[in-house]
Design a protein around this motif. Structure first.
Motif, PDB file in Angstrom:
ATOM      1  N   PRO A   1      35.578 -30.134  24.986  1.00  8.82           N
ATOM      2  CA  PRO A   1      34.625 -30.235  24.047  1.00  8.82           C
ATOM      3  C   PRO A   1      34.292 -29.141  23.339  1.00  8.82           C
ATOM      4  O   PRO A   1      34.228 -28.892  22.064  1.00  8.82           O
ATOM      5  CB  PRO A   1      33.492 -30.936  24.528  1.00  8.82           C
ATOM      6  N   SER A   2      34.023 -27.990  24.163  1.00  2.00           N
ATOM      7  CA  SER A   2      33.723 -26.637  23.838  1.00  2.00           C
ATOM      8  C   SER A   2      34.797 -26.093  22.824  1.00  2.00           C
ATOM      9  O   SER A   2      34.652 -25.351  21.829  1.00  2.00           O
ATOM     10  CB  SER A   2      33.478 -25.626  24.931  1.00  2.00           C
ATOM     11  N   ILE A   3      36.059 -26.478  23.497  1.00  4.41           N
ATOM     12  CA  ILE A   3      37.289 -25.990  22.605  1.00  4.41           C
ATOM     13  C   ILE A   3      37.281 -26.407  20.984  1.00  4.41           C
ATOM     14  O   ILE A   3      37.415 -25.552  20.300  1.00  4.41           O
ATOM     15  CB  ILE A   3      38.676 -25.979  23.522  1.00  4.41           C
ATOM     16  N   PHE A   4      37.160 -27.603  21.155  1.00  2.00           N
ATOM     17  CA  PHE A   4      36.962 -28.492  19.804  1.00  2.00           C
ATOM     18  C   PHE A   4      35.962 -27.845  18.956  1.00  2.00           C
ATOM     19  O   PHE A   4      36.233 -27.694  17.856  1.00  2.00           O
ATOM     20  CB  PHE A   4      37.263 -29.852  19.943  1.00  2.00           C
ATOM     21  N   LEU A   5      34.921 -27.948  19.512  1.00  2.00           N
ATOM     22  CA  LEU A   5      33.626 -27.584  18.706  1.00  2.00           C
ATOM     23  C   LEU A   5      33.728 -25.996  18.324  1.00  2.00           C
ATOM     24  O   LEU A   5      33.287 -25.578  17.252  1.00  2.00           O
ATOM     25  CB  LEU A   5      32.378 -27.824  19.252  1.00  2.00           C
ATOM     26  N   ASP A   6      34.161 -25.350  19.029  1.00  2.00           N
ATOM     27  CA  ASP A   6      34.392 -23.795  18.542  1.00  2.00           C
ATOM     28  C   ASP A   6      35.446 -23.461  17.525  1.00  2.00           C
ATOM     29  O   ASP A   6      35.096 -22.745  16.592  1.00  2.00           O
ATOM     30  CB  ASP A   6      35.089 -22.968  19.955  1.00  2.00           C
ATOM     31  N   GLU A   7      36.484 -24.343  17.487  1.00  2.00           N
ATOM     32  CA  GLU A   7      37.514 -24.437  16.657  1.00  2.00           C
ATOM     33  C   GLU A   7      36.693 -24.940  15.395  1.00  2.00           C
ATOM     34  O   GLU A   7      36.928 -24.229  14.015  1.00  2.00           O
ATOM     35  CB  GLU A   7      38.575 -25.572  17.057  1.00  2.00           C
ATOM     36  N   ILE A   8      35.953 -25.882  15.225  1.00  2.00           N
ATOM     37  CA  ILE A   8      35.411 -26.346  14.159  1.00  2.00           C
ATOM     38  C   ILE A   8      34.214 -25.453  13.395  1.00  2.00           C
ATOM     39  O   ILE A   8      34.113 -25.253  12.327  1.00  2.00           O
ATOM     40  CB  ILE A   8      34.489 -27.845  14.358  1.00  2.00           C
ATOM     41  N   CYS A   9      33.512 -24.685  14.424  1.00  2.00           N
ATOM     42  CA  CYS A   9      32.569 -23.753  13.926  1.00  2.00           C
ATOM     43  C   CYS A   9      33.098 -22.532  13.145  1.00  2.00           C
ATOM     44  O   CYS A   9      32.607 -21.639  12.897  1.00  2.00           O
ATOM     45  CB  CYS A   9      31.489 -23.431  15.285  1.00  2.00           C
ATOM     46  N   GLN A  10      34.401 -22.220  13.398  1.00  2.00           N
ATOM     47  CA  GLN A  10      35.032 -21.242  12.810  1.00  2.00           C
ATOM     48  C   GLN A  10      35.527 -21.651  11.636  1.00  2.00           C
ATOM     49  O   GLN A  10      36.569 -20.529  10.795  1.00  2.00           O
ATOM     50  CB  GLN A  10      36.095 -20.833  13.999  1.00  2.00           C
ATOM     51  N   VAL A  11      35.584 -22.956  11.318  1.00  2.00           N
ATOM     52  CA  VAL A  11      36.004 -23.167   9.958  1.00  2.00           C
ATOM     53  C   VAL A  11      35.393 -22.541   8.558  1.00  2.00           C
ATOM     54  O   VAL A  11      34.057 -22.345   8.657  1.00  2.00           O
ATOM     55  CB  VAL A  11      35.940 -24.904   9.770  1.00  2.00           C
TER      56      VAL A  11
END
Length: 599
Positions: A94-104
């Protein structure tokens, strides 16, 4: 981007039984969760589920935009497979996916306040993102299927991106649908295309297949959201009790130890799926299906056809499979749980274990009951023991347990019997009117349209369940009514209705339906000021199609009760009969509107 051929995720797991899919203690056994999941799922399925995850969080993003995020995560997974000690490899999925989203870039431009979620710490960050998922997004255009020759050629020439777009479009329109289900729907869609593109009338064939796929998606989605709602609202203990009852009914020959083992796995899987952690949801469901299929002789004789399917369709098939036949030689529970003078000793020595065993034993004997009724019976037994085990003569005190517990059974059976009799005797229209009268009095604050929607859903439950054999009626009725009530209660959280509804929604999962059934008129309700527009009639009452006319009368009935919720059935009938007579009279006049005004 090359990803996800349907053949891959239809047949990827067909040899899964030869792989070691036994569940392991993740944290201790795997340095890198992402490497573990990538190795389990293999590249194409990992990519597909990664796309589903991003499409469900970022519903406004284009396919190409999300493909870039998918590539980032897949690159990281491959790096971690090569070296589990590499930076970022120890992070949770979950952290990997959300970190990726937050870098959009420009996340706030497209998603507004959702961008604020990025400032929160996990797990609050994920809860925040989940709250921004839109169940029926009006910002996504309805799907327009291309012409038959175009869609078949597109599928045949560009199968991989074609099916990839299908998975993307289903995921963004259904942000709470579990990944295994979406991949199952994609497999169904491919089979539909393979069959229909060879037919003379491709369009008619696809219309029929697409309708069935949409109905399946809707049905599964409702059940999945219901389960997530119960887990979120009532917590793990209630969720596990409900699932224990269901599993015991479904697999009555399996020993309690095996039921408890898969129950623990199921709770974990639902938690992952409900929290949007679709990679782990996908992998763990596949593992559980493989485990159950490896022990068919222990669990059920009814899942053989499921276990012959590839894993993508296997878990859904197992979930939908019918109950196994219960053993014929099961002894009565009275001797062990009521006549035994040492019941209190066993109960006090291990409260939860004792009740779990009772719940298991009772459920496997009663497939004709709903899980909610079984939980009420178990709760009634627990309450009785809590009281009796404090007395000087416990055995005498709990000696009448059968009579006490039978009260719960009778109440539920009476409700089902009464409602089915009204429906079969008077028909759907009168049944709906009876429900509208009942529920408008209970919660007059609810909008007329919402009351009609609830009434129609409850009528559909009656139509579906009342035609079933006697032993299937009760679990069908209360099971589906619980879903309708859950949806009502979910709305209540954001738009409070009244204290009675709030109490019934929050107090007890098992007692929700009886609580709503027993709910009386809301005595604190203050009717709105009289609005003549609600009761204005014109020639549309005469010229509208019958269904529209019936709907207008239903709305009038609801608005009337909202004005005077204390009205008796007799008063309502008198007014309804008067209204029908007025319509009959005025619709025959040359000046219809004048007649309505005078009447």
């Amino acid at each position: 981007m090359k990803w996800v051929t349907l053949i891959s995720f239809i047949f990827l797991f067909s040899s899964a039984t030869s792989r070691n899919l036994q569940r392991v203690a993740r944290d201790s056994e795997h340095k890198s969760e992402i490497a573990h999941r990538y190795n389990d799922l293999k590249e194409e399925t990992f990519k597909a589920v990664t796309m589903i995850t991003f499409a469900q969080y970022l519903q406004r993003c284009s396919y190409d935009g999300l493909s870039k995020l998918v590539k980032d995560v897949v690159d990281l997974a491959q790096k971690c497979v090569a070296n589990e000690d590499a930076p970022e490899c120890s992070k949770s999925l979950p952290s990997i996916f959300l970190d990726e989203i937050c870098q959009v870039e420009k996340l706030r431009d497209s998603y507004g306040a959702m961008a604020d979620c990025c400032s929160k710490a996990d797990p609050e960050r994920n809860e925040c993102f989940l709250s921004f998922k839109v169940p029926q997004p009006d910002f996504i255009q309805p799907y327009q299927r291309p012409a038959s020759d175009v869609i078949c050629k597109e599928y045949q020439d560009n199968r991989v991106p074609f099916l990839g777009h299908f998975v993307y479009s289903v995921a963004r329109r259904n942000p709470f649908l579990y990944a295994p289900t979406i991949l199952g729907l994609a497999a169904d869609y491919e089979h539909a295309l393979q069959g229909c593109c060879a037919e003379a009338d491709v369009g008619a064939c696809l219309d029929e297949k697409e309708t069935a796929i949409k109905e399946k998606a809707k049905k599964v989605s409702v059940k999945q959201q219901y389960s997530c709602g119960i887990l979120h609202k009532f917590g793990e203990r209630t969720f596990k009790a409900d699932k224990l009852a269901h599993l015991s009914q479904k697999y009555p020959k399996a020993p309690l130890s095996e039921i408890l083992k898969i129950l623990g796995d199921i709770k974990g899987i639902y938690k992952e799926c409900c929290e949007g952690d679709m990679v782990e949801c996908m992998d763990d469901r596949a593992e559980l299906a493989t485990y159950v299929c490896s022990k068919q002789d222990v669990f059920s004789s009814k899942i053989k056809h499921c276990c012959e399917k590839p894993v993508v369709g296997r878990s859904e098939c197992i979930i939908e499979a019918e109950f196994d036949d219960k053993p014929e030689d099961l002894p009565s529970l009275v001797e062990k749980y009521i006549q035994d003078k040492e019941v209190c000793k066993s109960y006090e020595a291990g409260h939860d274990e004792f009740l779990s065993e009772f719940l298991y034993e009772y459920s496997r004997r009663h497939p004709e009951f709903s899980t909610q009724l079984i939980l009420r019976i178990t709760k009634g037994y627990e309450t009785l023991l809590d009281k009796c085990c404090k007395t000087d003569n416990p055995a005498e005190c709990y000696g009448n347990a059968v009579e006490e517990l039978n009260k719960h059974i009778k109440e539920t059976q009476d409700v089902v019997k009464t409602n089915c009799e009204i429906l079969t005797t008077h028909g759907e229209a009168d049944f709906l009117k009876a429900l509208l009268i009942r529920y408008t009095k209970k919660m007059p604050q609810v909008s007329t349209d919402t009351l009609l929607e609830i009434g129609k859903k409850m009528t559909a439950v009656g139509t579906k369940c009342c035609q079933l054999p006697e032993d299937k009626r009760l679990p069908c009725s209360e099971g589906y009514l619980s879903i309708v009530i859950q949806d009502m209660c979910r709305r209540q959280e954001t738009t409070p209705i009244n204290d009675n509804v709030s109490h019934c929604c929050s107090d007890s999962y098992a007692y929700r339906r009886p609580c709503f059934t027993a709910m009386g008129v809301d005595t604190k309700y203050v009717p709105p000021a009289f609005n003549p527009d609600m009761f204005s009639f014109d020639e549309k009452l005469c010229t509208a199609p019958p269904a529209e006319r019936e709907l207008g009368q239903m709305k009038l009935l609801v608005n009337l009760i909202k004005r005077k919720p204390q009205m008796t059935e007799e008063q309502i009938k008198t007014i309804a009969d008067g209204f029908t007579a007025m319509v009959d009279k005025c619709c025959k006049q040359s000046d219809i509107e004048t007649c309505f005004g005078e009447e």
